[in-house]
Design an enzyme around this catalytic site. Structure first.
Site: not given
Ligand code: NCD
Length: 306
Positions: A52-53, A81, A102, A130
């Site tokens: 969703r986000t 890396k 995120r 959030h």
């Protein structure tokens, strides 16, 4: 430095009101906004899984006529890396006008914001915060209840690791007549720093319990959450706690007729699918609201007036 949103408290109550009004206007007049981000690019940097986000950010930018680029797992980026978040943020600032990030580590979006030359939006950092889910939740509460004052809000499930819970409690602490009911197993109680710095510091009335049914009749809002498996130290504890609360029609017998049942999703077992048809189930409305409030937030951070 561009203005970033790392915590919901980075926005004043007035700014949140403005975003909600703007989102409501976008809902009513989507065509008016369809091209306003033409030539703008959003980068989604997702070091942790998301449906969703990430997709709502991307769908929001497409809905405004802009472009999207990014990665949806750390392994497909130079993080694999050993590149630092700081260097990735500087790099992506060369390609994009705004970044949604995120990350599993608390504070990573703050590091990105300190090194990016474009706004960074925290799309969830570890068990911490959030803010855009909270804006989604606030828009949902506003559309269902008409205001944020004098609500009794129950949070149920994993209140220890649930970042959406921490952010929403922060946001609600600025309204009047709010009562918070914390329902969780003892091991998954709300962290004491949230109780001290947010609830006690703002004189918010709250109770803690393990018994969902006992408090059900009081609640105006029931915010269910998933037990956050990925933040547990061992699988045994997760398996023991994961089904602590399963909301089913029987448990709603004594609930208010206008209860608003919310969940940030994804749901695992916490809400029986038998509840989905109940008019009080608001979790898929939240999904839709998430797109509109992210449109509003990106417009404001990009300084685009319509
Ligand atoms: C939440 C999250 O990522 O914190 N999901 C979401 O963004 N809608 C909740 C969760 O994962 O349980």
């Amino acid at each position: 430095m561009a203005r970033s949103i790392l915590d919901v408290l980075d926005l004043s109550v007035e700014e949140i009101d403005d975003l909600i009004k703007l989102a409501c206007d976008i809902i009513e007049n989507p065509a008016k906004y369809a091209e306003v981000c033409h030539g703008k690019t959003l980068a989604t940097l997702f070091y942790e899984p998301s449906t969703r986000t990430r997709l709502s950010f991307e769908s929001a930018m497409y809905g405004l006529g802009g472009n999207v680029l990014g990665f949806s797992e750390a392994n497909s980026s130079s993080a694999a890396k050993g590149e630092s978040v700081a260097d990735t943020a500087r790099t992506v600032s060369c390609y994009a006008d705004i970044i949604a990030m995120r990350h599993p580590k608390e504070g990573a979006p703050r590091v990105a914001a300190a090194h990016a030359s474009v706004p960074v939006i925290n799309a969830g950092d570890g068990g911490h915060n959030h803010p855009t889910q909270t804006l989604t939740d606030l828009l949902t509460i506003y559309r269902e209840k008409g205001s944020f004052d004098n609500l009794t809000v129950g949070f149920c499930g994993d209140l220890k690791f649930g970042r959406t819970v921490h952010s929403l409690i922060n946001a609600l602490s600025r309204y009047t007549g709010i009562k918070i009911v914390l329902i969780s197993p003892v091991e998954l109680k709300l962290p004491s720093y949230v109780k001290k710095d947010v609830l006690k510091a703002n004189n918010i009335e709250y109770v803690q319990t393990t018994d969902l049914e006992a408090v059900m009749p009081e609640l105006d809002i029931l915010y269910m959450t998933r037990v956050q498996r990925e933040r547990f130290f061992n699988e045994e504890d997760y398996l023991r706690l994961k089904d602590s609360y399963i909301l089913d029609p029987k448990k709603l017998v004594n609930a208010k007729q206008d209860l608003c049942i919310m969940h940030p999703l994804p749901r695992v077992n916490e809400i029986s699918t038998a509840i989905d048809q109940d008019p009080r189930a608001c979790y898929f409305k939240q999904v839709l609201n998430g797109k509109f409030i992210r449109m509003a937030l990106m417009l404001r951070l990009l300084g685009i007036e319509v």
